[in-house]
Scaffold this motif. Structure first.
Motif, PDB file in Angstrom:
ATOM      1  N   LEU A  20       0.827  -1.201   0.000  1.00 53.86           N
ATOM      2  CA  LEU A  20       0.000   0.000   0.000  1.00 53.86           C
ATOM      3  C   LEU A  20       0.863   1.252   0.000  1.00 53.86           C
ATOM      4  CD1 LEU A  20      -2.714   1.476   0.204  1.00 53.86           C
ATOM      5  CD2 LEU A  20      -2.560   1.211   2.702  1.00 53.86           C
ATOM      6  N   ALA A  21       1.892   1.286   0.831  1.00 53.99           N
ATOM      7  CA  ALA A  21       2.780   2.453   0.893  1.00 53.99           C
ATOM      8  C   ALA A  21       3.421   2.711  -0.471  1.00 53.99           C
ATOM      9  CB  ALA A  21       3.855   2.239   1.956  1.00 53.99           C
ATOM     10  N   LEU A  22       3.855   1.652  -1.132  1.00 56.85           N
ATOM     11  CA  LEU A  22       4.469   1.799  -2.458  1.00 56.85           C
ATOM     12  C   LEU A  22       3.456   2.322  -3.468  1.00 56.85           C
ATOM     13  CD1 LEU A  22       7.087   1.297  -4.124  1.00 56.85           C
ATOM     14  CD2 LEU A  22       6.127  -0.956  -4.685  1.00 56.85           C
ATOM     15  N   ARG A  23       2.255   1.777  -3.419  1.00 54.03           N
ATOM     16  CA  ARG A  23       1.196   2.226  -4.332  1.00 54.03           C
ATOM     17  C   ARG A  23       0.863   3.699  -4.102  1.00 54.03           C
ATOM     18  NH1 ARG A  23      -0.777  -0.329  -8.883  1.00 54.03           N
ATOM     19  NH2 ARG A  23      -0.924  -2.556  -8.582  1.00 54.03           N
ATOM     20  N   LEU A  24       0.750   4.107  -2.842  1.00 52.96           N
ATOM     21  CA  LEU A  24       0.413   5.495  -2.539  1.00 52.96           C
ATOM     22  C   LEU A  24       1.531   6.450  -2.960  1.00 52.96           C
ATOM     23  CD1 LEU A  24      -1.319   5.060   0.946  1.00 52.96           C
ATOM     24  CD2 LEU A  24      -2.424   5.676  -1.234  1.00 52.96           C
ATOM     25  N   GLU A  25       2.778   6.045  -2.734  1.00 53.99           N
ATOM     26  CA  GLU A  25       3.920   6.871  -3.154  1.00 53.99           C
ATOM     27  C   GLU A  25       3.939   7.074  -4.664  1.00 53.99           C
ATOM     28  OE1 GLU A  25       7.520   5.017  -1.762  1.00 53.99           O
ATOM     29  OE2 GLU A  25       6.815   5.032   0.313  1.00 53.99           O
ATOM     30  N   ASN A  26       3.437   6.098  -5.407  1.00 55.08           N
ATOM     31  CA  ASN A  26       3.499   6.128  -6.868  1.00 55.08           C
ATOM     32  C   ASN A  26       2.145   6.390  -7.524  1.00 55.08           C
ATOM     33  OD1 ASN A  26       6.364   5.156  -7.920  1.00 55.08           O
ATOM     34  ND2 ASN A  26       5.923   4.116  -5.993  1.00 55.08           N
ATOM     35  N   GLN A  27       1.177   6.815  -6.735  1.00 49.22           N
ATOM     36  CA  GLN A  27      -0.180   6.979  -7.265  1.00 49.22           C
ATOM     37  C   GLN A  27      -0.233   7.913  -8.473  1.00 49.22           C
ATOM     38  OE1 GLN A  27      -3.037   8.294  -4.357  1.00 49.22           O
ATOM     39  NE2 GLN A  27      -4.783   7.945  -5.694  1.00 49.22           N
ATOM     40  N   ARG A  28       0.371   9.081  -8.348  1.00 54.33           N
ATOM     41  CA  ARG A  28       0.347  10.055  -9.446  1.00 54.33           C
ATOM     42  C   ARG A  28       1.112   9.535 -10.668  1.00 54.33           C
ATOM     43  NH1 ARG A  28       2.049  15.343  -7.237  1.00 54.33           N
ATOM     44  NH2 ARG A  28      -0.001  15.263  -6.319  1.00 54.33           N
ATOM     45  N   PHE A  29       2.215   8.850 -10.423  1.00 57.10           N
ATOM     46  CA  PHE A  29       3.051   8.297 -11.495  1.00 57.10           C
ATOM     47  C   PHE A  29       2.310   7.186 -12.247  1.00 57.10           C
ATOM     48  CE2 PHE A  29       6.326   4.938 -12.431  1.00 57.10           C
ATOM     49  CZ  PHE A  29       6.841   5.536 -13.566  1.00 57.10           C
ATOM     50  N   PRO A  89      -4.316 -26.118 -25.334  1.00 62.33           N
ATOM     51  CA  PRO A  89      -3.415 -25.918 -26.475  1.00 62.33           C
ATOM     52  C   PRO A  89      -2.727 -24.555 -26.499  1.00 62.33           C
ATOM     53  CG  PRO A  89      -5.692 -25.716 -27.179  1.00 62.33           C
ATOM     54  CD  PRO A  89      -5.717 -26.142 -25.732  1.00 62.33           C
ATOM     55  N   PHE A  90      -3.163 -23.601 -25.648  1.00 60.53           N
ATOM     56  CA  PHE A  90      -2.620 -22.244 -25.688  1.00 60.53           C
ATOM     57  C   PHE A  90      -1.389 -22.100 -24.787  1.00 60.53           C
ATOM     58  CE2 PHE A  90      -4.108 -17.497 -25.503  1.00 60.53           C
ATOM     59  CZ  PHE A  90      -3.142 -17.158 -26.434  1.00 60.53           C
ATOM     60  N   GLN A  91      -1.487 -22.503 -23.519  1.00 64.00           N
ATOM     61  CA  GLN A  91      -0.378 -22.391 -22.560  1.00 64.00           C
ATOM     62  C   GLN A  91       0.187 -20.966 -22.544  1.00 64.00           C
ATOM     63  OE1 GLN A  91       0.410 -24.830 -20.430  1.00 64.00           O
ATOM     64  NE2 GLN A  91      -1.126 -26.152 -21.325  1.00 64.00           N
ATOM     65  N   ASN A  92      -0.682 -19.996 -22.296  1.00 62.03           N
ATOM     66  CA  ASN A  92      -0.358 -18.578 -22.439  1.00 62.03           C
ATOM     67  C   ASN A  92      -0.663 -17.805 -21.160  1.00 62.03           C
ATOM     68  OD1 ASN A  92       0.066 -16.165 -24.418  1.00 62.03           O
ATOM     69  ND2 ASN A  92      -1.851 -15.682 -23.392  1.00 62.03           N
ATOM     70  N   ALA A  93       0.066 -16.701 -20.962  1.00 55.68           N
ATOM     71  CA  ALA A  93      -0.225 -15.770 -19.866  1.00 55.68           C
ATOM     72  C   ALA A  93       0.012 -14.351 -20.335  1.00 55.68           C
ATOM     73  CB  ALA A  93       0.651 -16.072 -18.655  1.00 55.68           C
ATOM     74  N   ASN A  94      -0.649 -13.411 -19.657  1.00 56.47           N
ATOM     75  CA  ASN A  94      -0.429 -11.983 -19.883  1.00 56.47           C
ATOM     76  C   ASN A  94       0.552 -11.473 -18.836  1.00 56.47           C
ATOM     77  OD1 ASN A  94      -2.478 -11.614 -21.995  1.00 56.47           O
ATOM     78  ND2 ASN A  94      -3.909 -12.075 -20.357  1.00 56.47           N
ATOM     79  N   LEU A  95       1.479 -10.649 -19.264  1.00 56.41           N
ATOM     80  CA  LEU A  95       2.468 -10.065 -18.360  1.00 56.41           C
ATOM     81  C   LEU A  95       2.107  -8.621 -18.040  1.00 56.41           C
ATOM     82  CD1 LEU A  95       5.310 -10.096 -16.967  1.00 56.41           C
ATOM     83  CD2 LEU A  95       6.215  -9.288 -19.161  1.00 56.41           C
ATOM     84  N   GLY A  96       2.124  -8.283 -16.762  1.00 57.29           N
ATOM     85  CA  GLY A  96       1.924  -6.905 -16.328  1.00 57.29           C
ATOM     86  C   GLY A  96       2.913  -6.582 -15.225  1.00 57.29           C
ATOM     87  N   TYR A  97       3.232  -5.307 -15.048  1.00 58.83           N
ATOM     88  CA  TYR A  97       4.222  -4.940 -14.040  1.00 58.83           C
ATOM     89  C   TYR A  97       4.161  -3.452 -13.732  1.00 58.83           C
ATOM     90  CZ  TYR A  97       6.601  -3.908 -18.465  1.00 58.83           C
ATOM     91  OH  TYR A  97       6.898  -3.458 -19.738  1.00 58.83           O
ATOM     92  N   PHE A  98       4.716  -3.098 -12.585  1.00 58.97           N
ATOM     93  CA  PHE A  98       4.989  -1.692 -12.286  1.00 58.97           C
ATOM     94  C   PHE A  98       6.219  -1.617 -11.398  1.00 58.97           C
ATOM     95  CE2 PHE A  98       2.612  -2.392  -8.319  1.00 58.97           C
ATOM     96  CZ  PHE A  98       3.296  -1.592  -7.412  1.00 58.97           C
ATOM     97  N   LEU A  99       6.895  -0.480 -11.469  1.00 62.46           N
ATOM     98  CA  LEU A  99       8.114  -0.263 -10.699  1.00 62.46           C
ATOM     99  C   LEU A  99       8.067   1.121 -10.066  1.00 62.46           C
ATOM    100  CD1 LEU A  99      10.939  -1.736 -10.265  1.00 62.46           C
ATOM    101  CD2 LEU A  99      11.810  -0.099 -11.918  1.00 62.46           C
ATOM    102  N   ASP A 100       8.567   1.225  -8.864  1.00 59.47           N
ATOM    103  CA  ASP A 100       8.682   2.489  -8.160  1.00 59.47           C
ATOM    104  C   ASP A 100       9.355   3.531  -9.056  1.00 59.47           C
ATOM    105  OD1 ASP A 100       8.899   4.411  -6.108  1.00 59.47           O
ATOM    106  OD2 ASP A 100      10.767   3.535  -5.370  1.00 59.47           O
ATOM    107  N   GLU A 101       8.730   4.687  -9.184  1.00 64.66           N
ATOM    108  CA  GLU A 101       9.258   5.732 -10.067  1.00 64.66           C
ATOM    109  C   GLU A 101      10.706   6.084  -9.727  1.00 64.66           C
ATOM    110  OE1 GLU A 101       7.985  10.140 -11.767  1.00 64.66           O
ATOM    111  OE2 GLU A 101       7.208   9.496  -9.813  1.00 64.66           O
TER     112      GLU A 101
END
Length: 197
Positions: A20-29, A89-101
């Motif tokens: 939560l702290a990380l998310r709040l610090e980066n909310q605007r970003f 037959p697909f064996q697939n995933a979606n990748l998502g990510y975020f990093l501290d600004e």
């Protein structure tokens, strides 16, 4: 999983406050890059729910969510996730990510993505990982290219981000692509030469 500078591990409920702290610090970003969240998302209860849902996804083999931490001091830098896992037959995933600004531009995200790909193809036995990136998100486009993803095309009005239907450049990588990226032909030749000696 350990990479050169990072540790990738599943979140535990005890880490909700830190997340939560990380998310709040980066909310605007992060706001221009993410969907609009519910009112309760950026609360301790919201982050606990997010972690519990991630754990359920792992148990059901539907999603794998990883905390990105610095190995040297355990600092939480971000999150990377394989979601929407399709087997059969697909064996697939979606990748998502975020990093501290504050930690952008140091190669951490590329390193984390490469670590997640290693897990995707060797631990989770996926055949394909795909990702979508908004064309204006130059840093994320660079991460995709440096990690070895193949650019597959442009999907118009692909996802609703911050209240707007945004185009996304689509990227994909298969297990075969990953092997070539990990062990390019010149490295394979050197390894074979070393073994022969």
């Amino acid at each position: 999983m350990l990479t050169e500078r990072l540790e990738l591990q599943s979140f535990t409920p005890e880490e909700a406050e830190e997340l939560l702290a990380l998310r709040l610090e980066n909310q605007r970003f992060l706001e221009p890059l993410e969907p609009i969240r519910s009112d309760g998302y950026l609360t301790l209860a919201g982050q606990r729910t997010e972690i519990m849902q991630s754990e359920q996804g792992r148990i059901r083999d539907q999603a794998y969510v990883y905390a990105i931490r610095l190995r040297e001091n355990g600092k939480l830098l971000g999150r990377a996730a394989l979601t929407g896992i399709a087997r059969g037959p697909f064996q697939n995933a979606n990748l998502g990510y975020f990093l501290d600004e504050a930690h952008n531009g140091k190669g951490y995200m590329t390193e984390a993505v490469c670590g997640v790909l290693e897990l995707a193809f060797t631990k989770h036995h996926l055949h394909r990982v795909q990702a979508g990136v908004m064309p204006r998100n130059a840093p994320s486009l660079r991460v995709m290219e440096k990690a070895g993803f193949r650019r597959e095309g442009l999907a118009e009005r692909y996802l609703k981000i911050n209240g707007v239907w945004e185009d996304h450049v689509l990227f994909g990588m298969t297990a075969e692509d990953w092997e070539k990226h990990r062990y390019p032909a010149d490295k394979q030749t050197k390894a074979q030469t070393h073994i022969a000696e």
